[in-house]
Design an enzyme around this catalytic site. Structure first.
Site, PDB file in Angstrom:
ATOM      1  N   GLY A 169       0.729  -1.219   0.040  1.00  0.00           N
ATOM      2  CA  GLY A 169       0.077   0.002  -0.090  1.00  0.00           C
ATOM      3  C   GLY A 169       0.786   1.303   0.189  1.00  0.00           C
ATOM      4  O   GLY A 169       2.029   1.270   0.277  1.00  0.00           O
ATOM      5  N   THR A 185       0.503   5.683   0.595  1.00  0.00           N
ATOM      6  CA  THR A 185      -0.308   7.106   1.156  1.00  0.00           C
ATOM      7  C   THR A 185       0.860   8.059   0.782  1.00  0.00           C
ATOM      8  O   THR A 185       2.058   7.986   0.447  1.00  0.00           O
ATOM      9  CB  THR A 185      -0.771   7.014   2.390  1.00  0.00           C
ATOM     10  N   ARG A 186       0.330   9.208   1.119  1.00  0.00           N
ATOM     11  CA  ARG A 186       1.187  10.449   1.039  1.00  0.00           C
ATOM     12  C   ARG A 186       2.194  10.187   1.924  1.00  0.00           C
ATOM     13  O   ARG A 186       3.495  10.879   1.551  1.00  0.00           O
ATOM     14  CB  ARG A 186       0.312  11.580   1.061  1.00  0.00           C
ATOM     15  N   VAL A 234       4.592   1.402   1.879  1.00  0.00           N
ATOM     16  CA  VAL A 234       4.927   0.180   2.658  1.00  0.00           C
ATOM     17  C   VAL A 234       4.917  -0.934   1.639  1.00  0.00           C
ATOM     18  O   VAL A 234       4.251  -1.262   0.871  1.00  0.00           O
ATOM     19  CB  VAL A 234       3.546  -0.003   3.643  1.00  0.00           C
ATOM     20  N   ASP A 264      -1.167   5.864  17.867  1.00  0.00           N
ATOM     21  CA  ASP A 264      -2.182   5.501  16.699  1.00  0.00           C
ATOM     22  C   ASP A 264      -2.868   4.181  16.855  1.00  0.00           C
ATOM     23  O   ASP A 264      -2.679   3.242  15.756  1.00  0.00           O
ATOM     24  CB  ASP A 264      -1.468   5.700  15.359  1.00  0.00           C
TER      25      ASP A 264
END
Length: 472
Positions: free
Chosen positions: A33, A35-36, A40, A146
Site C-alpha cells: 500500500g 499513502t502520501r 509500505v 495511533d
C-alpha cells in the site's frame, strides 16, 4: 512528523521498490500500500519476512536523526513478550527514511472478516492482551499514538502484538482542517477516527500543533503531549469495532461532534450483548480523559468480571511460548500434552460460567498453530488430547468438507454446498477420481468453466461474478 511534512510537495513520485533495491540482504517482494505519508512493502531478509515503511525525504531540514533516536529507545524498552512489536531498525538515506519490523500475516481488522469467526471468549482474550500490552508500554513511559485494528497484529496462535508505535506522528492536530488527520491517521481511507477528542485543537489556540517543533514522545509524552488516556480512548474504539465485527464507533465528523458535546458511541455499544464488556468500553471511550481508567486499573477491576480469572495464568503461559521462538513444533506439542492436566485444573477453577468462558477454545488455537502438517496432523491432537477429554471441542459432523466429495463436486449438482464451513476440493485428485469428466474438462479457465454444470462450476462462476462486479 507535523504540518511541515504535509505541505511539502515531492518533485518526483517513485515506486516503493526504488528505495529498497539498494539495501543489502533484503529482497523486495510486493507493495502493501501507499499513502502520501508512507509507502509500505513486504520483503525478505535473513531473519525472515519483514515490513518496510518508506518515508520519502523532500525536506532535508526535518529532524530525522531525532526521530531515529526515539525509535531506537522504543526498541530498547518494548518487547514482543509483552505484546509490543516496535520497529527493529530505522535507516536514513539521502532519499528516504526506512523503518523495518517483522511481518505478521494477520491484523485484528483482517481477523474479524476471516472464518471461523471469533467467538466471544476469543474477543475477550484479544481485549485482555491489548490492555496488558498498553499497561506494559505505559508503565515504561511509552505511548502508542495511533491504535487501530490495523495496528493490532495476531499471530497464528492469537498472540496480540501492538505494532507501529507512532512516536513520529503529531500529538495534536487542528480540528478545523481534516488534511492533517487524513495525512497522518487515515491511512486505510475508511474515514474511521479513533483519535482521542482532546488531541484536536483549534489552530489559534495551540502554539505547538506541529510535532516537529516539540520534543519527542519519550521526553514529553507523559508531561503534556501524548498521554496514556489518549491511547485508552483509541484502544476502546478499536476494540468496539472488533467486538461488533466491523461497526466503527466514530468517523471524523462524529468524533468532532462528540468532542463538542454531541452524541457518543452508545448506539454502537448497544450492539454488544456482554454487559461487562460494554461497561469497560464505555469507560475507555469517555469524553473526559480523567474519566478513563488506566489499562492497569481496568485489568484489576474487571478480573473475574469481564475477563475470566484464568486469563492471567494463560497470559504467562503464552509469554513463554512467544519468547521460545526456536523450539520445534513437536517439542511444543509435547509440552502442551504434559501441561494439559494443570491447565485444565486452572480452567475449571477460574472459568466461572464454563459455557461462556471455556478456556479450552484458546488452548486449541495454541495446539493447532504448532501442528506440523507433514506429520499426521490429526492423529496426535485427536488421540492424545481430544479422545481423553472430548468435551474440549464442539463437534460438527460433516460440515468441514473433508470427507469424500468427488461425486458431489464433479459428477452432480449439490445444492447444499453453501452450508459447508469449508470444502476440500480434491482438485489434484481429479485425474483418477473423475476420469470420465477429466478428459473433457482437464483444464479450467474463464471460458471452459462457463459450460461446466457440476457443483464446482457453479462455485467457480459465483467467484467470477464477484470479481467482475468489483472491477466494474
Amino acid at each position: 512528523m507535523g504540518n511541515q511534512l504535509s505541505a511539502t510537495v515531492p518533485s518526483q513520485i517513485l515506486p516503493v521498490d526504488h528505495y529498497i533495491e539498494e539495501i543489502e540482504n533484503v529482497v523486495y517482494e510486493k507493495s502493501l500500500g501507499s499513502t502520501r505519508f508512507f509507502k509500505v512493502a513486504r520483503a525478505k531478509a535473513q531473519e525472515g519476512d519483514i515490513v518496510i515503511k518508506v518515508f520519502v525525504v523532500n525536506d532535508p531540514s526535518l529532524p530525522l536523526n531525532e526521530h531515529q533516536s526515539n525509535l531506537e529507545v522504543l526498541l530498547s524498552v518494548l518487547t514482543p513478550q509483552w505484546g509490543c512489536l516496535p520497529f527493529q531498525k530505522a535507516m536514513l538515506t539521502d532519499k528516504a527514511v526506512l523503518l523495518f519490523r517483522q511481518y505478521i500475516h494477520t491484523s485484528a481488522y483482517d481477523r474479524i472478516s476471516t472464518r471461523p469467526f471469533l467467538m466471544d471468549l476469543e474477543k475477550k482474550w484479544i481485549f485482555f492482551q491489548v490492555l496488558k500490552a498498553l499497561s506494559f508500554a505505559h508503565t515504561n513511559r511509552v505511548c502508542h499514538g495511533d491504535i487501530k485494528l490495523e495496528n493490532i497484529m495476531l499471530t497464528s496462535f492469537s498472540w496480540v502484538l501492538l505494532t507501529d508505535f507512532a512516536s513520529y506522528k503529531p500529538a495534536y492536530i487542528p480540528e478545523d482542517n481534516p488534511t492533517d488527520f487524513t495525512y497522518f491517521f487515515d491511512t486505510s481511507r475508511r474515514r474511521v477516527c479513533y483519535i482521542a477528542p482532546e488531541r484536536f485543537r483549534s489552530e489559534g489556540g495551540d502554539r505547538q500543533i506541529s510535532r516537529l517543533n516539540s520534543q519527542s514522545v519519550l521526553d514529553q509524552g507523559l508531561k503534556g503531549e501524548l498521554n496514556p488516556a489518549m491511547d485508552i480512548f483509541s484502544a476502546g474504539c478499536a476494540l468496539t469495532e472488533l467486538w461488533t465485527e466491523g461497526v466503527p464507533p466514530f468517523t471524523l465528523a462524529s468524533l468532532l461532534a462528540f468532542r463538542s458535546g454531541g452524541p457518543g458511541p452508545e448506539h454502537v455499544l448497544e450492539k454488544i450483548e456482554d454487559l461487562e464488556i460494554r461497561e469497560v468500553l464505555k469507560i475507555m471511550m469517555a469524553r473526559e480523559p480523567s474519566d478513563r481508567m488506566s489499562a492497569y486499573h481496568l485489568l484489576g477491576k474487571y478480573k473475574g468480571v469481564a475477563f475470566p480469572g484464568f486469563f492471567d495464568h494463560f497470559y504467562k503461559y503464552f509469554q513463554i511460548i512467544a519468547d521460545d521462538s526456536c523450539s520445534l513444533s513437536d517439542e511444543r506439542m509435547k509440552k502442551f500434552h504434559k501441561d494439559l492436566p494443570h491447565l485444565m485444573d486452572i480452567f475449571k477453577r477460574d472459568s466461572g460460567n464454563t459455557r461462556k468462558n471455556n478456556g479450552c477454545v484458546i488452548f486449541l488455537t495454541l495446539v493447532t498453530a504448532n501442528i506440523r502438517w507433514y506429520y499426521n496432523a490429526g492423529e496426535r491432537p485427536s488421540i492424545e488430547v481430544l479422545y481423553k477429554d472430548p468435551s474440549l471441542v464442539h463437534r460438527v459432523k460433516l460440515k468441514f468438507g473433508a470427507h469424500m466429495l468427488v461425486h458431489k463436486l464433479y459428477k452432480s449438482y449439490w445444492k447444499e454446498w453453501k452450508e459447508q464451513i469449508t470444502i476440500h476440493l480434491l482438485f489434484n485428485h481429479r485425474p483418477y477420481l473423475d476420469k470420465e469428466n477429466f478428459e473433457t474438462y482437464g483444464v479450467f479457465n474463464e471460458t471452459t468453466i462457463m459450460s461446466y454444470n457440476q457443483t464446482f462450476g457453479f462455485m467457480a462462476r459465483e467467484v467470477l461474478l464477484m470479481k467482475y462486479a468489483s472491477t466494474n
